[in-house]
Design a protein around this motif. Sequence first.
Motif, PDB file in Angstrom:
ATOM      1  N   LEU A 216      -3.733  12.151  -1.913  1.00 39.04           N
ATOM      2  CA  LEU A 216      -4.400  13.278  -1.260  1.00 39.04           C
ATOM      3  C   LEU A 216      -3.760  14.552  -1.781  1.00 39.04           C
ATOM      4  CD1 LEU A 216      -3.703  10.963   1.219  1.00 39.04           C
ATOM      5  CD2 LEU A 216      -5.553  12.313   2.219  1.00 39.04           C
ATOM      6  N   GLN A 217      -4.582  15.474  -2.286  1.00 39.26           N
ATOM      7  CA  GLN A 217      -4.030  16.629  -2.964  1.00 39.26           C
ATOM      8  C   GLN A 217      -4.911  17.851  -2.777  1.00 39.26           C
ATOM      9  OE1 GLN A 217      -1.073  17.004  -4.692  1.00 39.26           O
ATOM     10  NE2 GLN A 217      -1.696  19.152  -4.641  1.00 39.26           N
ATOM     11  N   GLY A 218      -4.284  18.990  -2.481  1.00 34.32           N
ATOM     12  CA  GLY A 218      -4.990  20.263  -2.396  1.00 34.32           C
ATOM     13  C   GLY A 218      -4.965  20.990  -3.718  1.00 34.32           C
ATOM     14  N   GLN A 219      -6.043  21.695  -4.020  1.00 29.83           N
ATOM     15  CA  GLN A 219      -6.145  22.391  -5.301  1.00 29.83           C
ATOM     16  C   GLN A 219      -5.577  23.807  -5.255  1.00 29.83           C
ATOM     17  OE1 GLN A 219     -10.500  20.945  -5.895  1.00 29.83           O
ATOM     18  NE2 GLN A 219      -9.706  21.182  -7.962  1.00 29.83           N
ATOM     19  N   GLU A 220      -5.066  24.213  -4.096  1.00 27.15           N
ATOM     20  CA  GLU A 220      -4.349  25.484  -4.016  1.00 27.15           C
ATOM     21  C   GLU A 220      -2.890  25.254  -3.649  1.00 27.15           C
ATOM     22  OE1 GLU A 220      -6.210  28.537  -1.754  1.00 27.15           O
ATOM     23  OE2 GLU A 220      -8.072  28.482  -2.915  1.00 27.15           O
ATOM     24  N   ASP A 221      -2.379  24.133  -4.056  1.00 28.47           N
ATOM     25  CA  ASP A 221      -0.983  23.767  -3.816  1.00 28.47           C
ATOM     26  C   ASP A 221      -0.088  24.613  -4.712  1.00 28.47           C
ATOM     27  OD1 ASP A 221       1.515  22.472  -3.605  1.00 28.47           O
ATOM     28  OD2 ASP A 221       0.575  20.510  -3.357  1.00 28.47           O
ATOM     29  N   HIS A 222       0.845  25.351  -4.116  1.00 29.62           N
ATOM     30  CA  HIS A 222       1.749  26.207  -4.884  1.00 29.62           C
ATOM     31  C   HIS A 222       3.092  25.544  -5.155  1.00 29.62           C
ATOM     32  CE1 HIS A 222      -1.128  29.419  -4.497  1.00 29.62           C
ATOM     33  NE2 HIS A 222      -1.068  29.378  -3.172  1.00 29.62           N
ATOM     34  N   HIS A 223       3.220  24.277  -4.828  1.00 31.62           N
ATOM     35  CA  HIS A 223       4.477  23.568  -5.028  1.00 31.62           C
ATOM     36  C   HIS A 223       4.331  22.398  -5.992  1.00 31.62           C
ATOM     37  CE1 HIS A 223       6.478  25.729  -1.705  1.00 31.62           C
ATOM     38  NE2 HIS A 223       5.267  25.737  -1.186  1.00 31.62           N
ATOM     39  N   VAL A 224       3.194  21.758  -5.970  1.00 31.79           N
ATOM     40  CA  VAL A 224       2.885  20.674  -6.901  1.00 31.79           C
ATOM     41  C   VAL A 224       1.606  21.050  -7.637  1.00 31.79           C
ATOM     42  CG1 VAL A 224       2.072  18.280  -7.058  1.00 31.79           C
ATOM     43  CG2 VAL A 224       4.042  18.822  -5.621  1.00 31.79           C
TER      44      VAL A 224
ATOM     45  N   GLY B 107       0.815  -1.200   0.000  1.00 31.98           N
ATOM     46  CA  GLY B 107       0.000   0.000   0.000  1.00 31.98           C
ATOM     47  C   GLY B 107       0.849   1.250   0.000  1.00 31.98           C
ATOM     48  N   VAL B 108       0.357   2.289  -0.684  1.00 28.79           N
ATOM     49  CA  VAL B 108       1.067   3.567  -0.775  1.00 28.79           C
ATOM     50  C   VAL B 108       0.096   4.694  -0.474  1.00 28.79           C
ATOM     51  CG1 VAL B 108       2.331   5.175  -2.261  1.00 28.79           C
ATOM     52  CG2 VAL B 108       2.671   2.700  -2.528  1.00 28.79           C
ATOM     53  N   VAL B 109       0.512   5.615   0.382  1.00 28.41           N
ATOM     54  CA  VAL B 109      -0.195   6.879   0.573  1.00 28.41           C
ATOM     55  C   VAL B 109       0.717   7.988   0.075  1.00 28.41           C
ATOM     56  CG1 VAL B 109      -1.133   8.532   2.225  1.00 28.41           C
ATOM     57  CG2 VAL B 109      -1.594   6.091   2.505  1.00 28.41           C
ATOM     58  N   ALA B 110       0.219   8.773  -0.874  1.00 31.99           N
ATOM     59  CA  ALA B 110       0.998   9.854  -1.465  1.00 31.99           C
ATOM     60  C   ALA B 110       0.281  11.166  -1.193  1.00 31.99           C
ATOM     61  CB  ALA B 110       1.177   9.625  -2.965  1.00 31.99           C
ATOM     62  N   LEU B 111       0.869  11.997  -0.336  1.00 31.64           N
ATOM     63  CA  LEU B 111       0.281  13.266   0.078  1.00 31.64           C
ATOM     64  C   LEU B 111       0.984  14.407  -0.653  1.00 31.64           C
ATOM     65  CD1 LEU B 111      -1.521  14.947   2.027  1.00 31.64           C
ATOM     66  CD2 LEU B 111       0.321  14.771   3.706  1.00 31.64           C
ATOM     67  N   SER B 112       0.234  15.155  -1.452  1.00 33.81           N
ATOM     68  CA  SER B 112       0.807  16.249  -2.259  1.00 33.81           C
ATOM     69  C   SER B 112       2.041  15.764  -3.020  1.00 33.81           C
ATOM     70  CB  SER B 112       1.183  17.435  -1.366  1.00 33.81           C
ATOM     71  OG  SER B 112       0.091  17.875  -0.603  1.00 33.81           O
TER      72      SER B 112
ATOM     73  N   LEU C 293      -8.433   8.924  -5.088  1.00 30.15           N
ATOM     74  CA  LEU C 293      -7.938  10.299  -5.099  1.00 30.15           C
ATOM     75  C   LEU C 293      -8.869  11.161  -4.265  1.00 30.15           C
ATOM     76  CD1 LEU C 293      -6.213  12.699  -6.167  1.00 30.15           C
ATOM     77  CD2 LEU C 293      -7.776  12.767  -8.139  1.00 30.15           C
ATOM     78  N   LEU C 294      -8.304  11.843  -3.258  1.00 31.61           N
ATOM     79  CA  LEU C 294      -9.046  12.799  -2.450  1.00 31.61           C
ATOM     80  C   LEU C 294      -8.523  14.193  -2.766  1.00 31.61           C
ATOM     81  CD1 LEU C 294      -9.122  10.954   1.013  1.00 31.61           C
ATOM     82  CD2 LEU C 294     -10.878  10.962  -0.773  1.00 31.61           C
ATOM     83  N   LEU C 295      -9.398  15.030  -3.344  1.00 27.97           N
ATOM     84  CA  LEU C 295      -9.043  16.405  -3.675  1.00 27.97           C
ATOM     85  C   LEU C 295      -9.691  17.352  -2.672  1.00 27.97           C
ATOM     86  CD1 LEU C 295      -9.391  16.626  -7.571  1.00 27.97           C
ATOM     87  CD2 LEU C 295      -7.279  16.764  -6.237  1.00 27.97           C
ATOM     88  N   TYR C 296      -8.919  18.351  -2.241  1.00 29.61           N
ATOM     89  CA  TYR C 296      -9.400  19.332  -1.274  1.00 29.61           C
ATOM     90  C   TYR C 296      -9.316  20.713  -1.940  1.00 29.61           C
ATOM     91  CZ  TYR C 296      -8.888  15.411   1.880  1.00 29.61           C
ATOM     92  OH  TYR C 296      -8.989  14.180   2.468  1.00 29.61           O
ATOM     93  N   LYS C 297     -10.486  21.328  -2.161  1.00 26.83           N
ATOM     94  CA  LYS C 297     -10.593  22.508  -3.011  1.00 26.83           C
ATOM     95  C   LYS C 297      -9.676  23.638  -2.580  1.00 26.83           C
ATOM     96  CE  LYS C 297     -14.000  25.589  -5.130  1.00 26.83           C
ATOM     97  NZ  LYS C 297     -15.452  25.925  -5.252  1.00 26.83           N
TER      98      LYS C 297
END
Length: 347
Positions: free
Chosen positions: A276-284, A210-215, A305-309
Amino acid sequence: MPLLKPITFISILVLMATIMTGCDVKSHPHLTPLPQSTSSQLINDSSIGPFAIHIHTQDGKNGQLASVGLVSLPTRSTSGLSVYQVFYWSQGQQVEAYLTLPSKPGDYPLLVLLHGGWEVPKPGMYHSPFSWPASNQYSNQIITIAPEYRGYVQSEGTLHGLLGDLDDTEAAIQWASHIPGYSIRGLYLFGESLGGGVALQYAAQHHVDGVVALSPYVGPDAMDNWSKKLDWRPDPAAEYATAYGPEYLHGKLSLRYEKRSPYDQALEIQAPVLFLQGQEDHHVIWQSVAAMALRMKKAGKDVKLLLYKYGHHGLQKKYRSVTHQAIEKWFEQHGLPGPWPTSSNIH
């Protein structure tokens, strides 16, 4: 440039005790990833703990231990385990890592915690203080290791970027899989930012449960392609060209870039993956992560995929509790047991 700046690694499994800042370890010898209240003593007697310790004076083989120190964390709230500071050999240099080990020998899952950092090599950068946060709470039902990679904190060498960090991760898993009295019954990876890219890259080349990839950073070509589509600024192409060759600026992708790209190896990943990924990420660029998840989903992979606006890089602050719960639930569904710290304990 945004994606290449080191970003704080937030482990969902541990209570943070400190976050490092500042300077060269050589000029600040007491600067380590451990809390200031932590005491550490070097184990030099094989009767202490499960290790038969070998202190090497010359270069050792990849995945071979160089030294082990027993770490005292007085505020640790989970009993039944020991915490070690480990130095091991990778590519002829000693790399620092932290290990938590249940006190009772037996079969346990292994969880590898992979922090973020610099994607491209930095030949002049030694002892970058960016690391995983030291912690005082762990699960006594699993083994955890957190490699610092070459060039970070007290590790030898300079920063080697994604491929070098992958080498260091492979070597760390090698020694952690051969601790006397312990055997590994499952391998799980949790990575943030560049560490997420390392986790995905490792899973493309090895069996993982299993893999969890955060940002997660998903590769230079994916980032560059999306930066052009979105007119993203600053554009990462210039630094990629400096690191990998001027032809990158002309869009002539080659194996030089593809082998550094989890996106290009996505279909080789057999493990279930939680993004898990944010949609206001300024690095990725969040679209690059969504595109990798979609590519894997279309190929029939086990992907969520969990997206956070409004989430930023690392999904900190108000997202900490909800992401902690999501990751905890996902890990348990895929065979990694708790007990975990409660969400309210994550700072």
